[in-house]
Design a protein around this motif. Structure first.
Motif, PDB file in Angstrom:
ATOM      1  N   MET A   1      -7.178  48.486   0.379  1.00  0.00           N
ATOM      2  CA  MET A   1      -7.001  47.796  -0.892  1.00  0.00           C
ATOM      3  C   MET A   1      -7.226  48.742  -2.070  1.00  0.00           C
ATOM      4  SD  MET A   1      -8.705  44.040  -0.319  1.00  0.00           S
ATOM      5  CE  MET A   1      -7.906  43.479  -1.840  1.00  0.00           C
TER       6      MET A   1
ATOM      7  N   THR B   1      -1.618  48.215   5.663  1.00  0.00           N
ATOM      8  CA  THR B   1      -2.338  47.511   6.722  1.00  0.00           C
ATOM      9  C   THR B   1      -1.693  47.843   8.058  1.00  0.00           C
ATOM     10  OG1 THR B   1      -3.227  45.351   7.402  1.00  0.00           O
ATOM     11  CG2 THR B   1      -0.949  45.392   6.603  1.00  0.00           C
TER      12      THR B   1
ATOM     13  N   ARG C   1      -4.913  44.786  -4.761  1.00  0.00           N
ATOM     14  CA  ARG C   1      -3.716  44.642  -3.943  1.00  0.00           C
ATOM     15  C   ARG C   1      -3.891  45.341  -2.600  1.00  0.00           C
ATOM     16  NH1 ARG C   1       0.694  42.718  -6.572  1.00  0.00           N
ATOM     17  NH2 ARG C   1       2.009  43.462  -4.870  1.00  0.00           N
ATOM     18  N   VAL C   2      -3.208  44.816  -1.588  1.00  0.00           N
ATOM     19  CA  VAL C   2      -3.150  45.480  -0.289  1.00  0.00           C
ATOM     20  C   VAL C   2      -2.055  46.543  -0.360  1.00  0.00           C
ATOM     21  CG1 VAL C   2      -2.597  45.190   2.158  1.00  0.00           C
ATOM     22  CG2 VAL C   2      -3.995  43.468   0.983  1.00  0.00           C
TER      23      VAL C   2
ATOM     24  N   LEU D   1      -7.883  39.934  -7.397  1.00  0.00           N
ATOM     25  CA  LEU D   1      -6.988  39.910  -6.236  1.00  0.00           C
ATOM     26  C   LEU D   1      -5.587  39.606  -6.715  1.00  0.00           C
ATOM     27  CD1 LEU D   1      -8.888  37.947  -3.406  1.00  0.00           C
ATOM     28  CD2 LEU D   1      -8.567  40.414  -3.598  1.00  0.00           C
TER      29      LEU D   1
ATOM     30  N   THR E   1      -7.073  47.124   6.699  1.00  0.00           N
ATOM     31  CA  THR E   1      -6.333  46.811   5.479  1.00  0.00           C
ATOM     32  C   THR E   1      -6.919  47.645   4.352  1.00  0.00           C
ATOM     33  OG1 THR E   1      -5.682  44.559   6.086  1.00  0.00           O
ATOM     34  CG2 THR E   1      -5.917  45.021   3.749  1.00  0.00           C
TER      35      THR E   1
ATOM     36  N   ALA F   1      -3.024  39.154  -2.140  1.00  0.00           N
ATOM     37  CA  ALA F   1      -3.680  39.814  -1.003  1.00  0.00           C
ATOM     38  C   ALA F   1      -3.648  38.923   0.228  1.00  0.00           C
ATOM     39  CB  ALA F   1      -5.119  40.169  -1.355  1.00  0.00           C
TER      40      ALA F   1
ATOM     41  N   LEU G   1     -12.310  39.342  -1.747  1.00  0.00           N
ATOM     42  CA  LEU G   1     -11.540  38.850  -0.610  1.00  0.00           C
ATOM     43  C   LEU G   1     -12.460  38.321   0.478  1.00  0.00           C
ATOM     44  CD1 LEU G   1      -8.943  38.447   0.990  1.00  0.00           C
ATOM     45  CD2 LEU G   1      -8.997  40.877   1.597  1.00  0.00           C
TER      46      LEU G   1
END
Length: 542
Positions: A501, A509, A505-506, A308, A499, A311, A334
């Motif tokens: 991913m 969203t 990383r996002v 992650l 969201t 995030a 997550l």
């Protein structure tokens, strides 16, 4: 094996029985099918429909507990009905190539990929020339879409991605230069974009080499998008057969119509609850919020993996927030942090007024009354030794709460009869097990439920039932969901927000309608383009 006819495979009125104890039970009942040169045919059906048994019978791969009781099998103009395994081995490989479902069990983990392809080449193309063998193996890898064939040749299966392993199986199937490929659920365990690449490649082989393809799948969206003809199988029989346009326009079987109705890619818009919607409470802040989460894992050899990277997400009360992405995107990491199973390296998670990431074990236990988790696989998440009653009572007893008639209430809430209370998981279907897992999660009256790929292991019609159940429970109880999935078709059905991913990383969203209509990131556009059957969704709808 050579022939001039374009009818590569002909199965006529095939019947197969299975032995259970002293009894023989029909598994395939008089099934007929044909595959012609350059034709893409899909055999569709749910678990237990007889698809795999039919294919095993056609390939001479039936287990000892099965027997052919009638019908015929012919490859081109050669009738192979009743051939023993030694003779059928001459057909498999150099006339028909077989691609099994799971490369993790089909590839030998202690042999290099090149060695395994070479074995198939030597068996199907005897020439006593080591150099020619090696070049033929490399050519099979290249034809299967592995451009860096020299490197893959020397690698072990665990060093390849899921998509590369599946391509290695295709290379083995191509080693004998077959005229027909039979692929048994070759993409069911793959991410949607990898699935698209594999199916694109199979279609390309058909175009370039004139190979006939028989695809066995439970995914009607894949079949509708890829096939020339579709055969639908139920309870050992073919209940529908025809070109794609004909099946779409006027399916004659009730079962086919149910599969069409249940396919996520065939729906536009969100599922609607069948129950009265619970009145919304006063407007407030998010029920769950994550900010700046990072998590790094230390791998063998001292290497590190950033699972992650900064995030976060916001879950609004009474809504469903989907987390989507391919394997390795960080979705499950997550989800585990949101549920308090793991701690992040940095960042915070708030559930209402509680900062989960700052709580000790005892305090976190109390928060779990309000935040429950449903795992992906109901076959492993439920203790096989416990009855359904004990499974559902366990969280109640853990918090010192009365059980009373709660088991019956919770079973009714997930549309199961109270008689199921005295059964064990092994006596339930996959859909029934997942309903029990949801009932268990509801036992403590939580406000939030995190569902990690909770429907991905289910047949499409069972999946549709579980999704409708979740929508109904949300309307009735005001629940908030975090719904982890790789299936954007499912997101469209159940989620309010999404969201996306990639690599921890996002990347995007927002509300589902906005993200689906106007994706801002290339990766989101790739995911949307790869949804099987997406082009068959009613035009102008999201």
């Amino acid at each position: 094996m050579t022939t001039s006819t374009d009818q590569l495979l002909t199965v006529g009125a095939l019947a197969v029985d299975y032995r259970t104890g002293r009894q023989w039970t029909p598994a395939v009942r008089g099934v007929s099918l044909t595959v012609r040169a350059g034709e893409f045919v899909s055999l569709v059906g749910e678990s237990g429909s007889g698809k795999t048994t039919l294919i095993q019978g056609a390939l001479g791969l039936l287990p000892d507990a099965a027997r052919i009781t009638g019908g015929s099998i012919a490859y081109a103009d050669v009738d192979v009905t009743g051939w023993n395994d030694r003779k059928m081995a001459l057909v498999r490989g150099n006339y028909v190539g077989f691609v099994p479902q799971d490369p993790n069990t089909s590839l030998n983990p202690v042999k290099r990929i090149g060695t395994q392809v070479l074995e198939a080449v030597r068996f199907n193309r005897p020439r006593n020339d080591a150099t020619a063998y090696r070049e033929a193996a490399l050519e099979s890898l290249r034809t299967a879409g592995l451009t860096d064939a020299e490197r893959v040749f020397h690698q072990y299966p665990h060093e390849l991605s899921g998509g590369m392993k599946q391509r290695a199986l295709i290379a083995i199937a191509l080693a004998g230069q077959p005229r027909i490929i039979v692929a048994d659920e070759p993409t069911s365990a793959l991410d949607v974009t990898v699935q698209k690449r594999i199916l694109d490649h199979l279609a390309g082989l058909r175009e370039r080499l004139g190979i006939g393809i028989l695809l066995v799948t439970h995914d009607l969206g894949v079949a509708l998008e890829r096939s020339d003809r579709i055969l639908v199988m139920q309870s050992g029989e073919i209940v529908e057969e025809g070109p794609v346009a004909q099946v779409l326009a006027g399916a004659t079987s009730d079962y086919t119509r149910r599969l069409l109705d249940a396919a996520p890619s065939r729906h536009a818009g969100r599922l609607q609850p069948r129950l009265p919607v619970r009145p919304a409470g006063p407007a407030g802040g998010p029920v769950l919020r994550a900010d700046g989460l990072t998590r790094t894992y230390r791998l063998h050899g001292g290497r590190q993996l950033r699972a992650l990277d900064d995030a976060g997400l916001i879950v609004r009360p009474g809504t469903t927030h989907a987390i989507v992405g391919e394997s390795g995107a960080g979705k499950s990491t997550l989800a585990g942090i949101l549920a308090g199973f793991h701690r992040p390296d940095t960042g915070t998670v708030h559930a209402g007024d509680h900062e989960i990431t700052a709580l000790g074990r005892k305090q976190l236990r109390d928060v779990r009354r309000d935040l429950q988790f449903v795992f992906q696989n109901p076959f492993t998440s439920l203790d096989p030794r416990f009855t359904v009653r004990r499974l559902i009572e366990e969280p109640l007893k853990a918090f010192g709460l009365p059980t009373g008639d709660r088991v019956g209430e919770l079973l009714r809430a997930v549309a199961l009869d109270e008689a199921f209370a005295d059964r064990r998981p092994g006596q339930l279907s996959g859909g029934q097990r997942q309903r029990v897992a949801i009932a268990r999660a509801l036992a403590l009256n939580p406000r939030i439920i995190v569902l990690d790929e909770a429907v991905s292991a289910l047949d499409v019609s069972v999946q549709a039932q579980i999704l409708q159940l979740l929508v109904d429970l949300q309307a009735e109880r005001g629940l908030s969901y975090v719904f982890v999935t790789h299936d954007l078709g499912v997101v469209r059905l159940v989620a309010d927000d999404v969201t996306v991913m990639k690599d921890g990383r996002v990347v995007e969203t927002g509300p589902v309608g906005t993200v689906f209509r106007e994706p801002a990131h290339d990766y989101t556009r790739q995911l949307l383009a790869a949804v099987p059957g997406a082009g068959l969704t009613p035009a102008g709808q999201v």
